[in-house]
Motif scaffolding. Structure first.
Motif, PDB file in Angstrom:
ATOM      1  N   THR A 136     -15.691  22.706 -12.569  1.00 63.70           N
ATOM      2  CA  THR A 136     -16.906  22.927 -12.436  1.00 63.70           C
ATOM      3  C   THR A 136     -17.512  23.406 -13.896  1.00 63.70           C
ATOM      4  OG1 THR A 136     -16.352  25.352 -11.846  1.00 63.70           O
ATOM      5  CG2 THR A 136     -17.099  23.626 -10.098  1.00 63.70           C
ATOM      6  N   SER A 137     -16.659  23.784 -14.750  1.00 62.71           N
ATOM      7  CA  SER A 137     -17.088  24.255 -15.915  1.00 62.71           C
ATOM      8  C   SER A 137     -17.429  22.940 -16.759  1.00 62.71           C
ATOM      9  CB  SER A 137     -15.966  25.066 -16.749  1.00 62.71           C
ATOM     10  OG  SER A 137     -15.941  26.359 -16.185  1.00 62.71           O
ATOM     11  N   THR A 138     -16.986  21.828 -16.564  1.00 62.87           N
ATOM     12  CA  THR A 138     -17.516  20.532 -17.156  1.00 62.87           C
ATOM     13  C   THR A 138     -18.950  20.417 -17.106  1.00 62.87           C
ATOM     14  OG1 THR A 138     -15.304  19.564 -17.084  1.00 62.87           O
ATOM     15  CG2 THR A 138     -17.225  18.100 -17.354  1.00 62.87           C
ATOM     16  N   PHE A 139     -19.271  20.686 -15.897  1.00 62.97           N
ATOM     17  CA  PHE A 139     -20.640  20.365 -15.377  1.00 62.97           C
ATOM     18  C   PHE A 139     -21.728  21.668 -15.697  1.00 62.97           C
ATOM     19  CE2 PHE A 139     -17.867  17.532 -13.242  1.00 62.97           C
ATOM     20  CZ  PHE A 139     -18.511  16.405 -13.407  1.00 62.97           C
ATOM     21  N   PHE A 140     -21.180  22.788 -15.569  1.00 58.89           N
ATOM     22  CA  PHE A 140     -21.884  24.164 -15.737  1.00 58.89           C
ATOM     23  C   PHE A 140     -20.948  24.979 -16.762  1.00 58.89           C
ATOM     24  CE2 PHE A 140     -22.478  28.455 -13.461  1.00 58.89           C
ATOM     25  CZ  PHE A 140     -23.806  28.763 -14.258  1.00 58.89           C
ATOM     26  N   ILE A 171     -22.504  15.978 -19.703  1.00 55.67           N
ATOM     27  CA  ILE A 171     -22.213  16.113 -21.208  1.00 55.67           C
ATOM     28  C   ILE A 171     -21.125  15.222 -21.853  1.00 55.67           C
ATOM     29  CG2 ILE A 171     -21.831  17.992 -23.080  1.00 55.67           C
ATOM     30  CD1 ILE A 171     -22.874  20.004 -21.295  1.00 55.67           C
ATOM     31  N   ASP A 172     -21.410  14.449 -22.478  1.00 54.53           N
ATOM     32  CA  ASP A 172     -20.306  13.261 -22.981  1.00 54.53           C
ATOM     33  C   ASP A 172     -18.969  13.896 -23.517  1.00 54.53           C
ATOM     34  OD1 ASP A 172     -21.635  10.967 -22.541  1.00 54.53           O
ATOM     35  OD2 ASP A 172     -22.620  10.706 -24.256  1.00 54.53           O
ATOM     36  N   SER A 173     -19.079  15.120 -24.195  1.00 52.64           N
ATOM     37  CA  SER A 173     -17.805  15.576 -24.896  1.00 52.64           C
ATOM     38  C   SER A 173     -16.850  16.169 -23.955  1.00 52.64           C
ATOM     39  CB  SER A 173     -18.296  16.669 -26.071  1.00 52.64           C
ATOM     40  OG  SER A 173     -18.903  17.760 -25.563  1.00 52.64           O
ATOM     41  N   LEU A 174     -17.717  17.103 -22.873  1.00 54.85           N
ATOM     42  CA  LEU A 174     -17.022  17.703 -21.701  1.00 54.85           C
ATOM     43  C   LEU A 174     -16.302  16.885 -20.808  1.00 54.85           C
ATOM     44  CD1 LEU A 174     -19.300  20.893 -21.289  1.00 54.85           C
ATOM     45  CD2 LEU A 174     -17.328  20.484 -22.565  1.00 54.85           C
ATOM     46  N   HIS A 208      -7.040  15.674 -13.279  1.00 49.97           N
ATOM     47  CA  HIS A 208      -8.129  15.956 -12.222  1.00 49.97           C
ATOM     48  C   HIS A 208      -9.191  14.511 -12.372  1.00 49.97           C
ATOM     49  CE1 HIS A 208      -6.867  19.847 -11.638  1.00 49.97           C
ATOM     50  NE2 HIS A 208      -7.062  20.022 -12.726  1.00 49.97           N
ATOM     51  N   ALA A 209      -8.901  13.765 -13.528  1.00 49.46           N
ATOM     52  CA  ALA A 209      -9.626  12.870 -13.444  1.00 49.46           C
ATOM     53  C   ALA A 209      -9.860  11.750 -12.531  1.00 49.46           C
ATOM     54  CB  ALA A 209      -9.518  11.965 -14.719  1.00 49.46           C
ATOM     55  N   LYS A 210      -8.927  11.689 -11.817  1.00 50.91           N
ATOM     56  CA  LYS A 210      -8.801  10.842 -10.639  1.00 50.91           C
ATOM     57  C   LYS A 210      -9.654  11.069  -9.551  1.00 50.91           C
ATOM     58  CE  LYS A 210      -4.385  12.641  -8.922  1.00 50.91           C
ATOM     59  NZ  LYS A 210      -4.439  13.864  -9.926  1.00 50.91           N
ATOM     60  N   SER A 211     -10.052  12.250  -9.406  1.00 47.20           N
ATOM     61  CA  SER A 211     -10.868  12.880  -8.458  1.00 47.20           C
ATOM     62  C   SER A 211     -12.316  12.706  -8.847  1.00 47.20           C
ATOM     63  CB  SER A 211     -10.601  14.427  -8.321  1.00 47.20           C
ATOM     64  OG  SER A 211      -9.111  14.681  -7.878  1.00 47.20           O
ATOM     65  N   ILE A 212     -12.464  12.416  -9.977  1.00 48.40           N
ATOM     66  CA  ILE A 212     -13.935  12.044 -10.286  1.00 48.40           C
ATOM     67  C   ILE A 212     -14.578  10.667 -10.071  1.00 48.40           C
ATOM     68  CG2 ILE A 212     -15.627  12.377 -12.403  1.00 48.40           C
ATOM     69  CD1 ILE A 212     -14.313  14.923 -11.407  1.00 48.40           C
ATOM     70  N   ASN A 213     -15.678  10.397  -9.628  1.00 52.79           N
ATOM     71  CA  ASN A 213     -16.318   9.055  -9.276  1.00 52.79           C
ATOM     72  C   ASN A 213     -17.080   8.788 -10.664  1.00 52.79           C
ATOM     73  OD1 ASN A 213     -18.018   6.962  -8.609  1.00 52.79           O
ATOM     74  ND2 ASN A 213     -18.620   8.048  -6.712  1.00 52.79           N
ATOM     75  N   TRP A 214     -16.280   8.266 -11.530  1.00 56.76           N
ATOM     76  CA  TRP A 214     -16.941   8.045 -13.020  1.00 56.76           C
ATOM     77  C   TRP A 214     -18.051   6.959 -12.717  1.00 56.76           C
ATOM     78  CZ3 TRP A 214     -15.921  11.416 -16.431  1.00 56.76           C
ATOM     79  CH2 TRP A 214     -14.562  11.923 -16.069  1.00 56.76           C
ATOM     80  N   ASP A 215     -18.325   6.246 -11.890  1.00 58.40           N
ATOM     81  CA  ASP A 215     -19.166   5.137 -11.786  1.00 58.40           C
ATOM     82  C   ASP A 215     -20.557   5.947 -11.418  1.00 58.40           C
ATOM     83  OD1 ASP A 215     -17.872   2.934 -12.270  1.00 58.40           O
ATOM     84  OD2 ASP A 215     -17.453   2.634 -10.247  1.00 58.40           O
ATOM     85  N   LYS A 216     -20.640   7.188 -10.575  1.00 61.18           N
ATOM     86  CA  LYS A 216     -21.607   7.910 -10.196  1.00 61.18           C
ATOM     87  C   LYS A 216     -21.976   8.701 -11.103  1.00 61.18           C
ATOM     88  CE  LYS A 216     -24.408   9.266  -7.011  1.00 61.18           C
ATOM     89  NZ  LYS A 216     -24.155  10.104  -5.787  1.00 61.18           N
ATOM     90  N   ILE A 217     -21.167   9.241 -12.038  1.00 57.53           N
ATOM     91  CA  ILE A 217     -21.535   9.741 -13.443  1.00 57.53           C
ATOM     92  C   ILE A 217     -22.343   9.044 -14.307  1.00 57.53           C
ATOM     93  CG2 ILE A 217     -20.383  11.192 -15.450  1.00 57.53           C
ATOM     94  CD1 ILE A 217     -19.878  12.876 -13.148  1.00 57.53           C
TER      95      ILE A 217
END
Length: 439
Positions: free
Chosen positions: A326-330, A387-390, A399-408
């Motif tokens: 969550t700290s990536t997004f907040f 945020i690109d860098s985060l 945890h990257a496999k749990s992220i919907n990168w297309d939606k991002i």
């Protein structure tokens, strides 16, 4: 501001503040305090100066922000002498004669040169200097300069606001709300960041140097830059989103408000609505005895639920928070104390003595770790950004496999969302000083 309706509130306020300083003087064996307003700072190898910013200790007593080189002298018996600097100067603006509801509470002496104040500084007893050292003073002339033990005591107690301070912060919020509405309207008229910023200034009646901080006026991807202050003078080809973090002042007290708008009714607009509802839920929990750290962590859990709802991440909310996803997004803290300073000092004190209370290692940017008390005014400002860098750092984790990168990728052009209000803690519950003036 000279609104006479503030007179009774100010009378009580200055008595309370004077007693705080007297008590601290007694506790730390000082007979007098010399508190300068501060001086204008010249630009290196130039004949111009930076905008003047007044010493907040001075402004705890004197509600004016243009009295550079004036000096307040507080004595242990509670007397308040104000050396009011009014030079003969036809090149620059000079403060007018003292007037208004506050004047009767001071022994005012007019000074025409900076050196004149020296004849009014006490020559007996222990004298402490509170402020930035500068002409015509010298450190060797005082028993102490900004003694930490004294400052800690003052900073601890100033988190409790008087009724006068609450009224000033409320009026600052009203003033800022006018600017926010004007800025919002200019956004929907396809204005550039600079045009939006100028609309804000005009509506608040502030010159830029009078703002409590540099306004964040961010269109589209720029909303992902937390402290973006570029003010691009060219409007983008497409207006998608607008984040504005901007404040105002009233008698030196600050407002700090953030809103985010979507140009069209789309999924990002729905996310803004959910973030607004989340922020109001957290505001409703700002109560005496509540841990602000716990409230910050609860906000991370609420953000995690939105990351699930909008299919950005398929981890459980608990796992997201524990793993730091969550700290990536907040990435920032929930908020801070506010008053004469936008980020009022004392938020990392454990007690009146000044023992440190640092934020948790997993949340290093949290500005307040003190438990909430009646009389606090706190900001509540959850955010959700792309945020690109985060995001790049997150891609390198398990945890990257749990992220919907297309939606991002679909949401990155919108930048991000922040919603911020100021909340007063009362004995009967929170009072939202911002929502009284701005939805």
């Amino acid at each position: 501001m000279h609104d006479s309706s503030l007179a009774p509130l100010f009378k009580h306020h200055i008595d309370v503040v004077t007693q705080r300083y007297q008590k601290a003087m007694e506790n730390h064996d000082f007979d007098h305090l010399v508190i300068p307003a501060g001086s204008q700072h010249g630009i290196f190898l130039d004949d111009m100066s930076y905008p003047f910013k007044s010493n907040f200790h001075f402004n705890s007593f004197v509600p004016l922000d243009d009295l550079h080189d004036s000096v307040l002298i507080i004595s242990a018996d509670g007397t308040r002498k104000l050396c009011y600097y009014q030079p003969v100067d036809f090149w620059h603006y000079v403060a007018g004669d003292p007037e208004g509801f506050w004047v009767e509470h001071f022994d005012i002496v007019m000074t025409r040169t900076k050196d004149e104040v020296l004849s009014h500084v006490p020559t007996t007893g222990n004298v402490a200097y509170i402020g930035e050292m500068g002409r015509p003073f010298d450190e060797d002339g005082f028993a102490a300069v900004n003694p930490g033990y004294f400052m800690n005591e003052i900073n601890w107690h100033r988190a409790i606001k008087s009724d006068y301070e609450v009224e000033c912060v409320s009026r600052a919020n009203k003033r800022a709300a006018l600017g926010h509405m004007a800025a919002r309207d200019m956004f929907f008229k396809n204005g550039s960041e600079l045009e939006i910023h100028l609309a804000y200034l005009l509506a608040t009646g502030h010159a830029e140097h009078q703002l409590p901080y540099g306004s964040i006026v961010a269109l589209n991807e720029h909303a992902a830059i937390l402290h973006y202050t570029l003010y691009n003078n060219q409007a983008p080809d497409n207006h998608r989103t607008f984040l504005i973090d901007a404040g105002a002042r009233y008698n030196n007290y600050a407002a700090d408000i953030t809103r985010t708008y979507a140009y069209e009714q789309n999924e990002f607009a729905e996310l803004i609505g959910d973030m607004d509802a989340l922020e109001q839920r957290i505001c409703s929990k700002v109560a005496s005895g509540q841990s602000y750290v716990d409230l910050h962590i609860e906000t991370h859990h609420e953000i995690a639920k939105l990351l699930n709802k909008y299919k950005f991440c398929d981890m459980s909310p608990e796992s997201m928070v524990e793993a730091g996803v969550t700290s990536t997004f907040f990435p920032h803290g929930l908020g801070h104390h506010i008053g004469l300073q936008v980020h009022d000092v004392g938020g990392h004190q454990a007690n009146v003595e000044g023992d440190p209370a640092p934020p948790p290692k997993s949340h290093p940017f949290l500005r307040n770790t003190r438990d909430i008390e009646v009389g606090n005014i706190l900001t509540v400002e959850p955010g959700l950004y792309f945020i690109d860098s985060l995001l790049g750092d997150l891609k390198q984790t398990d945890h990257a496999k749990s992220i919907n990168w297309d939606k991002i990728e679909q949401f990155k052009p919108f930048g991000g969302i922040r919603i911020e209000d100021e909340v007063l803690v009362t004995a009967t519950g929170p009072r939202n000083l911002t929502r009284e003036h701005l939805d």
